[in-house]
Design an enzyme around this catalytic site. Structure first.
Site, short mmCIF file in Angstrom:
data_model
loop_
_atom_site.label_atom_id
_atom_site.label_comp_id
_atom_site.label_asym_id
_atom_site.label_seq_id
_atom_site.Cartn_x
_atom_site.Cartn_y
_atom_site.Cartn_z
N PRO A 140 0.85 -1.19 0.00
CA PRO A 140 0.00 0.00 0.00
C PRO A 140 0.89 1.25 0.00
O PRO A 140 1.92 1.28 0.68
CB PRO A 140 -0.81 -0.12 1.29
N HIS A 141 0.51 2.24 -0.78
CA HIS A 141 1.35 3.42 -0.89
C HIS A 141 0.52 4.65 -1.26
O HIS A 141 -0.57 4.52 -1.80
CB HIS A 141 2.46 3.21 -1.94
#
Length: 150
Positions: free
Chosen positions: A68-69
């Site tokens: 996740p980013h």
């Protein structure tokens, strides 16, 4: 410097056996955890940015891995958090397999090239079966960190 990973990850941001039971709980945890480490950021804002990125398509890249980013204006450099979950969870990964290794990444709002290079480096490192096995077989958070940067 052992690897590019040690420039974005610290022992304090490496968590073994995180007791999180859903994708939503992981993103909420990351929002809160990261807000504690980046001044002038809020857990809600980070959670919303991570969630908005997930809505564009899952960051579950397969082999039990998710990255996740998001971008965050309060972030002055690339910031990583590594979680190994106590129990694998559904993360809508491309291979439909449950996820147990999560490497969250936050980058400064304007860091387009750096963001893509870091994501690529992480995906490449995490695509190596021996590296994933080493992370999964770590004994505690400190050991997980040492294995992550080696």
């Amino acid at each position: 410097m052992n690897s590019a990973i040690d420039s974005i990850l610290t022992p304090e941001r490496t968590v073994k056996s995180a007791p999180l039971s859903s994708k939503k709980k992981v993103l909420e945890y990351l929002g809160s955890f990261i807000a504690d480490h980046i001044s002038e950021s809020s857990a809600d804002e980070i959670y919303e940015r991570l969630l908005n990125r997930e809505r564009m398509g899952s960051t579950g890249i397969g082999e039990g891995i998710a990255i996740p980013h998001c971008r965050l204006k309060q972030c002055d450099k690339t910031f990583g958090v590594l979680l190994q979950l106590e129990t694998p969870i559904d993360f809508d990964a491309i291979d439909r397999q449950p996820v147990d290794l999560i490497f969250a990444l936050l980058v400064p709002e304007e860091a387009t090239d750096e963001h893509l290079k870091t994501l690529s480096m992480l995906a490449q490192k995490l695509s190596q079966a021996d590296y994933r096995d080493a992370l999964r077989n770590s004994t505690d958070s400190q050991n997980l960190y040492q294995r992550a940067i080696s």
